[in-house]
Design an enzyme around this catalytic site. Structure first.
Site, PDB file in Angstrom:
ATOM      1  CD1 TRP A   1      65.098  71.026  48.226  1.00 44.41           C
ATOM      2  CD2 TRP A   1      63.190  71.710  47.270  1.00 44.41           C
ATOM      3  NE1 TRP A   1      64.910  70.269  47.103  1.00 44.41           N
ATOM      4  CE2 TRP A   1      63.748  70.667  46.500  1.00 44.41           C
ATOM      5  CE3 TRP A   1      62.004  72.297  46.852  1.00 44.41           C
ATOM      6  CZ2 TRP A   1      63.157  70.204  45.336  1.00 44.41           C
ATOM      7  CZ3 TRP A   1      61.419  71.826  45.690  1.00 44.41           C
ATOM      8  CH2 TRP A   1      61.980  70.800  44.935  1.00 44.41           C
TER       9      TRP A   1
ATOM     10  CD  GLU B   1      58.926  79.446  28.297  1.00 45.85           C
ATOM     11  OE1 GLU B   1      58.734  80.419  29.071  1.00 45.85           O
ATOM     12  OE2 GLU B   1      60.042  78.923  28.153  1.00 45.85           O
TER      13      GLU B   1
ATOM     14  CB  THR C   1      62.610  82.433  26.328  1.00 46.41           C
ATOM     15  OG1 THR C   1      63.053  82.287  27.677  1.00 46.41           O
ATOM     16  CG2 THR C   1      62.113  81.098  25.818  1.00 46.41           C
TER      17      THR C   1
HETATM   18  P1  AMP Z   1      60.878  84.981  31.655  1.00 51.09           P
HETATM   19  O1  AMP Z   1      60.514  83.830  30.802  1.00 51.09           O
HETATM   20  O2  AMP Z   1      62.182  85.598  31.335  1.00 51.09           O
HETATM   21  O3  AMP Z   1      59.798  85.991  31.697  1.00 51.09           O
HETATM   22  O4  AMP Z   1      61.050  84.401  33.138  1.00 51.09           O
HETATM   23  C1  AMP Z   1      60.014  83.755  33.785  1.00 51.09           C
HETATM   24  C2  AMP Z   1      60.431  83.377  35.173  1.00 51.09           C
HETATM   25  O5  AMP Z   1      60.577  84.536  36.001  1.00 51.09           O
HETATM   26  C3  AMP Z   1      59.407  82.546  35.897  1.00 51.09           C
HETATM   27  O6  AMP Z   1      59.437  81.201  35.506  1.00 51.09           O
HETATM   28  C4  AMP Z   1      59.814  82.780  37.338  1.00 51.09           C
HETATM   29  O7  AMP Z   1      60.922  81.963  37.699  1.00 51.09           O
HETATM   30  C5  AMP Z   1      60.273  84.207  37.345  1.00 51.09           C
HETATM   31  N1  AMP Z   1      59.186  85.063  37.844  1.00 51.09           N
HETATM   32  C6  AMP Z   1      58.341  85.822  37.141  1.00 51.09           C
HETATM   33  N2  AMP Z   1      57.481  86.466  37.952  1.00 51.09           N
HETATM   34  C7  AMP Z   1      57.775  86.091  39.222  1.00 51.09           C
HETATM   35  C8  AMP Z   1      57.238  86.392  40.518  1.00 51.09           C
HETATM   36  N3  AMP Z   1      56.239  87.228  40.690  1.00 51.09           N
HETATM   37  N4  AMP Z   1      57.819  85.785  41.583  1.00 51.09           N
HETATM   38  C9  AMP Z   1      58.838  84.936  41.443  1.00 51.09           C
HETATM   39  N5  AMP Z   1      59.389  84.622  40.265  1.00 51.09           N
HETATM   40  C10 AMP Z   1      58.867  85.186  39.156  1.00 51.09           C
END
Ligand code: AMP
Length: 532
Positions: free
Chosen positions: A436, A324, A178
């Protein structure tokens, strides 16, 4: 003493479809079609071929491919012989791919012909001795690459494995990388036990939804690259359920829509930008999408996009997780959303934990932020399938697991219904005058404005307020008056109390397209650099 302690292993996922749906089909966009019996036979052959090339317990087998039936075979064959499947992110730069190959210690690389030029460019700097298999038929391979030939030829002459070993269920099954905002890519691993439990947990979460969710009547097609958290783990769930599965190869909107129509695809998952791209494609107009259920993850599902999908009859819901977390943590409430009076934002909310997942929202001292209020905190999680450690990265692991809970780096709150609502990523938060501002709330609101195709809200430095929100918009429809419409929409949101006055962005910029990350999400880091 004679009782059998049954280890949870990936090979067991295959038993159910062979018992219940042996004749069901698995289809590949390249034209390959076969049933689950042939699928299992090919997994046995692939395992035999991999063993003949020296792979087994302790070895690492990398795959570079589009979403194909061969990739699905590797999801099983590689871990079933005790090796680790390294799903290489083919959208990373060649230097980053090289870093991950060296860090993972790949012994065998299974590579689609399309990625051979990239592999040739880095081959001399791969540190370990390695061997290459071309995924597909034999292809012309440069002499400099240690090729063992084509996957199909190797399968044809393989001595198939019929009985797979009873491995320790904690054996490492998968590995991928990642990419964070800083530093080198981080290696994330999962064991057989974790993948089996994730498969069961997600099946139990999505399965029992009358008329919805994911069930035995569905036709499944992933539109999340299989290298992105094992295609979000759904290929294992679809296999367990014995579904008809369609693997679309390289993503192309016309082809994806064609496959949905041709094979009557009823269930997919993707990031928001892909759904938006499909709905914008000229071919979408004539494609029947009224039977299609789509789970959106990877980024927040903007309300405007959800509305467009619903207008086309698509049963759309958000889900939440990360690399993760295998990845599923929560899914929007698919039962409550079926009520015709349900508010639309039930579908876009991050949702409720899938079975076996525990979620908390905490402050910096790990105290629970009271639910139902306006205060937000960091989302932390526990589940049987969270990665236990970044590969050879102790500091990163300690930080991830501070206080015995996995820190997601996401900010949100639990509403009075216990529904998780994400407002931001910690690293994307906009802090204006000490308060925020939720970038996701701004984006979701702007996405409902006529003419807005894509939108991102970022914080930019401001001498008075520390930061101010800036809205970056891609215009899809009629651009005339769009700035006024956006200001009006924000004004109305303030008037009805949905947005604070100070959260309204005064600056709006227009771009032809927004930068994307290697998995197709908005690249806010690139935007912040551009508008710094
Ligand atoms: P990844 O490790 O590339 O799959 O990215 C994960 C990140 O994507 C999470 O920590 C969130 O910040 C974002 N993410 C995934 N699903 C959602 C969701 N339904 N709403 C908002 N953010 C999301």
């Amino acid at each position: 003493m004679t009782a059998h302690a049954y280890p949870l292993l990936i090979k067991q996922i295959l038993d159910a479809p062979l018992a219940h749906a042996p004749g069901q089909r698995i289809i590949d966009a390249e034209g390959m079609q076969y049933d689950y019996r042939t699928f299992a036979d090919r997994i046995g052959r692939a395992a035999g071929a991999l063993r003949a090339l020296g792979a087994g317990e302790g070895s690492v087998v990398a795959v570079l491919d589009w979403d194909s039936h061969r990739y699905l075979e590797c999801f099983f064959a590689v871990p079933m012989i005790g090796a680790t499947l390294h799903t290489v992110n083919i959208r990373l730069s060649p230097e980053q791919v090289l870093y991950t190959i060296n860090h993972a210690g790949d012994d065998l690389i299974l590579c689609h012909a399309d990625f051979l030029p990239m592999l040739s460019g880095i081959a001399a700097r791969i540190e370990r001795p390695w061997r290459l298999v071309i995924l597909g038929d034999e292809a012309a391979v440069p002499d400099t690459l240690p090729s063992e030939g084509g996957y199909e030829a190797l399968l044809a002459r393989a001595d198939p494995v019929r009985e797979f070993p009873d491995l320790d269920e904690n054996t490492r099954a998968t590995l991928f990388y990642t990419t964070g905002t800083t530093g080198d890519p981080k290696g994330v691993t999962y064991s057989h036990r974790q993948l089996v439990l994730h498969t069961l947990g997600v099946a139990a979460g999505l399965g029992p939804i009358p008329g919805g969710g994911l069930n035995r009547g569905d036709v499944y097609m992933p539109i999340t690259p299989l290298f992105h958290v094992h295609g979000w783990g759904i290929p294992y769930v679809a296999t367990l359920m014995g579904l008809k599965q369609v693997y679309p190869g390289r993503y192309d909107p016309a082809r994806l829509l064609g496959l949905i129509a041709e094979h009557d695809v009823t269930f997919s998952h993707c990031v928001p930008t892909i759904l938006s791209m499909l709905l914008d494609a000229p071919e979408a107009e004539g494609t029947e999408l009224g039977r299609w259920k789509v789970v959106i993850g990877g980024s927040a599902l903007p309300e405007g996009l959800a509305r467009r999908a619903l207008q086309r009859g698509i049963d759309v819901h958000a889900a939440y997780g990360m690399s993760e977390t295998c990845p599923f943590l929560t899914v929007a409430d698919m039962m409550a959303s079926r009520d015709p009076d349900a508010p639309a934002n039930l579908r876009t909310a991050t949702g409720k934990p899938v079975p076996m997942v525990r979620i908390r929202v905490v402050d910096a001292e790990m105290n629970d932020v009271p639910p139902g209020g306006t205060a937000t905190g960091e989302i932390v999680a526990r589940a049987p399938w969270l990665t236990q450690a970044y590969l050879r990265n102790e500091a990163g692991t300690d930080d991830l697991w501070r206080g015995g809970w996995l820190h997601t780096g996401d900010v949100g709150f639990l509403d009075d219904q216990g529904t998780l609502r994400i407002t931001d990523r910690l690293k994307d938060v906009i802090k204006s005058g000490g308060e925020w501002v939720s970038s996701l709330a701004l984006e979701s609101l702007a996405s409902t404005v006529d003419g807005v195709s894509e939108v991102a809200a970022i914080g930019i430095a401001d001498p008075t307020w520390g930061e101010r929100p800036l809205l970056v918009v891609v215009v899809g429809g009629d651009p005339a008056g769009i700035r006024d419409r956006l200001h009006a929409a924000f004004g109305q949101a303030v008037a009805r109390g949905a947005l604070s006055k100070w959260a309204v962005p005064e600056r709006i910029e227009f771009l032809d397209s927004l930068p994307k990350t290697s998995v197709g999400k908005l690249d806010k880091k690139a935007l912040r650099r551009r508008f710094a």
